[in-house]
Each structure stands twice: as C-alpha cells, then as structure tokens.
Write a protein that holds these residues in place. Structure first.
Motif, PDB file in Angstrom:
ATOM      1  N   THR A 135       0.837  -1.198   0.000  1.00 49.75           N
ATOM      2  CA  THR A 135       0.000   0.000   0.000  1.00 49.75           C
ATOM      3  C   THR A 135       0.873   1.249   0.000  1.00 49.75           C
ATOM      4  O   THR A 135       2.039   1.198   0.396  1.00 49.75           O
ATOM      5  CB  THR A 135      -0.921   0.037   1.237  1.00 49.75           C
ATOM      6  OG1 THR A 135      -0.111   0.003   2.429  1.00 49.75           O
ATOM      7  CG2 THR A 135      -1.867  -1.143   1.255  1.00 49.75           C
ATOM      8  N   THR A 245      -9.429  -6.302  -4.348  1.00 50.74           N
ATOM      9  CA  THR A 245      -8.023  -5.903  -4.338  1.00 50.74           C
ATOM     10  C   THR A 245      -7.143  -7.046  -4.816  1.00 50.74           C
ATOM     11  O   THR A 245      -6.183  -6.839  -5.573  1.00 50.74           O
ATOM     12  CB  THR A 245      -7.607  -5.473  -2.922  1.00 50.74           C
ATOM     13  OG1 THR A 245      -8.493  -4.455  -2.457  1.00 50.74           O
ATOM     14  CG2 THR A 245      -6.193  -4.937  -2.906  1.00 50.74           C
ATOM     15  N   ASP A 263      -2.410   2.099  -8.938  1.00 53.54           N
ATOM     16  CA  ASP A 263      -2.491   2.136  -7.476  1.00 53.54           C
ATOM     17  C   ASP A 263      -1.462   3.051  -6.840  1.00 53.54           C
ATOM     18  O   ASP A 263      -1.764   3.754  -5.870  1.00 53.54           O
ATOM     19  CB  ASP A 263      -2.326   0.714  -6.920  1.00 53.54           C
ATOM     20  CG  ASP A 263      -2.516   0.664  -5.418  1.00 53.54           C
ATOM     21  OD1 ASP A 263      -3.427   1.344  -4.915  1.00 53.54           O
ATOM     22  OD2 ASP A 263      -1.760  -0.061  -4.740  1.00 53.54           O
ATOM     23  N   SER A 274      -8.333  -0.476  -2.062  1.00 57.66           N
ATOM     24  CA  SER A 274      -7.072  -0.782  -1.393  1.00 57.66           C
ATOM     25  C   SER A 274      -7.305  -1.499  -0.070  1.00 57.66           C
ATOM     26  O   SER A 274      -8.442  -1.685   0.371  1.00 57.66           O
ATOM     27  CB  SER A 274      -6.294   0.512  -1.134  1.00 57.66           C
ATOM     28  OG  SER A 274      -6.926   1.253  -0.105  1.00 57.66           O
ATOM     29  N   ASN A 276      -6.525  -0.169   2.621  1.00 58.73           N
ATOM     30  CA  ASN A 276      -6.512   0.892   3.629  1.00 58.73           C
ATOM     31  C   ASN A 276      -7.490   0.646   4.778  1.00 58.73           C
ATOM     32  O   ASN A 276      -7.190   0.999   5.920  1.00 58.73           O
ATOM     33  CB  ASN A 276      -6.798   2.250   2.976  1.00 58.73           C
ATOM     34  CG  ASN A 276      -5.569   2.781   2.244  1.00 58.73           C
ATOM     35  OD1 ASN A 276      -4.441   2.428   2.574  1.00 58.73           O
ATOM     36  ND2 ASN A 276      -5.783   3.612   1.236  1.00 58.73           N
TER      37      ASN A 276
END
Length: 540
Positions: A135, A245, A263, A274, A276
C-alpha cells in the motif's frame, strides 16, 4: 516468416482504409511515412527484441513471445491455472509465457529456484511480481511493503528476524485458546442460523468459513474477532474489498509497472480498492492498546500477536517502529484468512462429493480417540489423525491457495535447465503450485483425482519406499513457498484448518444440496471458491 506476414497485414490495412488516413489533407507520401513509422516502432519494440532474445528456442504461445499482454489477458479471466496447465500439456515442462518469463514444471528444481538448497551458489531473487501487494501511505506517499511484497532479500531478512520466533509451532500454540474461542462462536452461529430446519433449503457454507478465518485472525492478532460470524455477513465490506483488491493484484502481476499508473500513482490514484480499511483497523487496535492499562488488560486476556509485535519493538528498536508493527499486522490479515478458508472449503467440498468420505473422516477421528466431547479439537489431537493429514495435504495439492506462478530471477551466470535450454541472468522463472502438483512423475497418473490416501502408506508398500515417495511429494509442494521466503504463518494457518475440519466433522452431518453441481473457482491472487451449498444438522 510470422513477422513478414504481420508487417504485410499492417501495411495492407493502413493503405486500404482511406476513411482513417485520407480524412487529413496529406499527400500519399505522408501515408507511406506513417506506415514506415508504425512499422519501425513495431519492429523496434516487438520483432527485434524477439529475434535477439536467447529465449527464442523455448516453446510457447505466439503472442507471449512478443508481449506480456498475453499473460495479462489470461490472468484476468480468473482461470490462469487451467490455462497454464494446458500449455504445459501442449509444449512440455518448459513454456515461454512472456518475452522474459519462463514457466517450468520441474519439481526437482524447487529447492534451487527458491533457495532451499544448501549447494546453491547465488540467490534467485524475487521479481516485481510480488510488489503490488503493498500500500502507499496517503500522507507521506511512501510505499508500505510487507513481508510478502518486500523483494530485497536483506531488508526482508532484517524485518523478519524480530518476529520469526512468534510463528514457530511452539509460539502459535500460545494463541490456540483464542482460536478455540472463535471455533465456539463459529459452531454457535452455524447452529443458530443454518443447521436443521433453518437451513434445509441449503446455505452457502463457504461464506461462513470465510467469516470464521477472518474472525480467527482478528482474535489471535488483536484479541477481538472482527465480527463477521456474529453479524453473519460482511457488514463493513472488508471481505469483498479484499477480494477486489486481490483481483487487481492478480491482474497487475503480468505487467508490474502498471501498478505505478493505477495504485501507486502519486498524482491521482486510479484504483483498485485498497487495503486501507485493514490498515485503519490495525492502527485503531494499536492505538487502543497504547492507551490501555497494559498491566490490568494483560491479566484479563491471553497473549496475542499485537503483544508479540510490541515486545519485538522493545527488543529491536532499531528495526521495529509503529509503521513496522502495522506491516506485521497487515501480513497477518492479508495472508491469514483467504488462503486458509480456501483449503477448508476444498477439503469439505471434495469430502462431500464422494460418498462416505466425510463419515470416514469422523470415523478415523474417533478411532484415534478424538471425540465430540473434545471439541473444539486441539491442534495436537487433530494432527495425530493420519487420514485428516491426508485430507488436508490433498486439498492443498488439488487446489493450492496460490495458483499463479511464483517468480524468481535467474542469478548471475545464468542457468541451464534439464531440457538443455539456457536461461540468461535476469530471466524471470515462474513455478506454479497448481502445475507442480499435477506432475505425473511425482503424483502418478491419477493426478486429477482427489485422493487423500496418496499421502498415507499404501498396502504392501515398504516404509522406505513410502518415505521416498512422501519426500518427493513434499519437495514438489509449494503451498507455503520454500526456502527463506517460506510463508511465516504456515503453522498459524494449519492450526485453523485442522481444528476447524476436525470439529465440524465430529459435530455435524453435512451434505451437498446438489452433488452433481460443480462449484465456481476463481484464480485471483489467491484462489477462492463459490457455491459450497450444503444442508447440515447437528449430530444427535
């Protein structure tokens, strides 16, 4: 010859489409210049690199020789494992699947490619295939690699060292109590919602298995289930977001630099969904732990992985900071649920497909002295039952949790394959667990048959011959990877699998709603299945 045909076709098409070229006020000579420019680019980017490539002698699909778009297309279809298996049937054990990527079906080379051989002179490093499963921090713009996506071997070793001891079999045993709590919750919710009359029309047990594995990871990591079993649904969309994802991760592995377009784009992130939300979940639990009275809280609960990570921070302050703790928890969450649920679903599906196999599992458990009064079954007791061992190992063979080719770069000096093909330094070599687990030289001619007994000693087979056969199967098994990059959470995942299957077999009668109906398998970054429609009831 193929390149001449392609060029002639391109020239004919351009010269035969006046609506495309003649809409502009240009002379015929300009059209020729356009054709020449396009032809030059075509030859520069595709034909010349192919003609100069040392991989030319390796067989493979025509388009794969020129572009990775071939692999990208087949990956997005969700059945790449089936496609690559067919390619090996057609071309043999060595197949060119990209301009610089070769997929090999040589089980005896697993130890070489994945660094498990002590005789290996140079390390085969991970390719960029793995980096997409990371990420980017919104505020700093930094890419947060985890233990899976970090391809630098020195950094990986540095990050792994502080926490490796927490994933040993002995350390994992410390969180078994937390797993038992979720197994109890799993059974309670099954009985409340889908057992007996409530589920006589059939329910998708696969969804509940996914909720079980996610809640287990939540409880062993943070001492709190994530809530999917209690809610009976993906109430915060974390599970569905993770699936989307992973679909993206699978797609981007064929052309990794596209990840910086979609991304990891610093200007405007295009997609996909994502991780997240999982990062936010981890941060929330970490902050809560910091704010809590540690001495009092620790008395009220057993140790969890966040405790272990915080301990590692004290012991390794130069390596483990708060950001590293987030990386560790993210690795637990991403890798600890989906692959585990996939194996459990496969074991149940194939057990129910064959008459009497689910009942045989129960009989073998009881024969070994493991009874329903012992539920949730301990990991130690579950591992003592050979038939359950065979069932789990066969489930991981017939449908590995990861069924994309795991890639490594050929080190300095190049490498010659048993087929005599030479691979220069920098060639990406892929080994697909699904393909390796269908190698007839290792598994026999019945590779497509689900057969737990293949992991047990055959009648009349000597112990020496059985051990040799078992060693060959173990050497070809890439379920958890191999070498220094073997999955750190192997014991944690196996504990979930063995305990869950043993407990379900002892407590419930389960049958498929339609035994003739095939389920749907999607090869995303991890394998996932849909359609485990069952009827179940608690045993009297």
């Amino acid at each position: 010859m193929a390149s001449k045909v392609a060029f002639k076709g391109l020239e004919d098409w351009l010269l035969a489409t006046p609506n495309t070229l003649n809409r502009f006020p240009v002379s015929p000579s300009a059209n020729v210049l356009v054709v020449a420019a396009i032809s030059f680019l075509f030859f520069s980017f595709f034909v010349i690199p192919y003609l100069l490539s040392p991989l030319r002698p390796i067989p493979g699909p025509f388009l794969a020789r020129y572009t990775n778009l071939y692999r990208l297309y087949h990956t997005t279809r969700g059945s790449f494992h089936l496609h690559i298996a067919q390619l090996h049937k057609k071309y043999g054990p060595v197949v060119l699947i990209g301009p610089n990527t070769v997929d090999i079906d040589h089980p005896d080379l697993v130890k070489v490619v994945f660094g498990a051989s002590t005789k290996q002179k140079a390390e085969w490093k991970k390719t960029e295939f793995y980096q997409s499963s990371s990420t980017r921090d919104k505020e700093t713009g930094e890419i947060m690699y985890n233990l899976f996506s970090q391809i630098d071997p020195e950094l990986h070793a540095k990050w792994k060292r502080p926490v490796a001891k927490y994933y040993s079999a002995a350390a994992v045993a410390k969180v078994e109590r937390k797993m038992d709590e979720v197994v109890h919750l799993f059974c309670r919710e099954l009985e409340k919602r889908i057992c007996g009359e409530k589920g006589k029309g059939g329910m998708d047990l696969g969804n509940w298995i996914v909720y079980y594995t996610w809640d287990v990871i939540g409880n062993v990591t943070f001492s709190q289930p994530l809530g999917y079993l209690q809610e009976g649904r993906d109430f915060d969309s974390t599970v569905s977001t993770a699936e989307k994802t992973l679909d993206y991760f699978a797609f981007i592995t064929a052309i990794p630099w596209l990840d910086y377009v979609f991304d990891k784009n610093r200007i405007m992130r295009i997609g996909p969904p994502s991780f997240n939300p999982i990062v936010g979940l981890s941060v929330g639990h970490i902050m809560k732990r910091f704010q809590a009275d540690q001495s009092k809280e620790q008395k009220d609960r057993s140790v969890d992985y966040l405790d272990m990570f915080l301990e590692a921070k004290q012991e390794w302050p130069d390596v483990v900071d708060d950001a590293m703790i987030i990386r560790y928890t993210l690795s637990n969450m991403i890798a600890g649920a989906d692959t585990t649920s996939s194996v459990i679903k496969t074991a149940i599906y194939y057990s129910l497909k064959a008459d009497g196999r689910w009942e045989k599992l129960r009989e073998e458990l009881e024969k070994a002295g493991v009874t329903r009064e012992m539920c949730p079954v301990s990991y130690k007791n579950a591992r003592s039952v050979p038939y359950l061992e065979g069932l789990v190992r066969e489930s991981m063979r017939i449908l590995p949790g990861i069924a994309l080719g795991l890639e490594r770069y050929v080190p300095a000096g190049g490498f010659k394959l048993p087929s005599e093909h030479y691979l220069p330094e920098g060639t990406a070599v892929a080994m697909n667990p699904y393909v390796l687990c269908r190698n007839r030289g290792v598994w026999g001619e019945d590779v497509e048959e689900f057969k737990p007994e293949r992991w047990l000693r055959f009648e009349g087979e000597t112990e020496t011959k059985y051990q040799d056969r078992l060693q060959a199967m173990n050497n070809a098994d890439l379920t958890f990877g191999a070498g220094s990059r073997m999955c750190l959470g192997k014991h944690l995942g196996l504990m979930q699998i063995y305990k869950g299957l043993a407990t379900l077999a002892l407590l419930y009668d389960i049958e498929l709603v339609d035994k003739g109906m095939e389920w749907k398998v999607t090869n995303s970054f991890f394998v996932r299945q849909e359609g485990l429609e069952v009827r179940m009831k608690k045993r009297a």
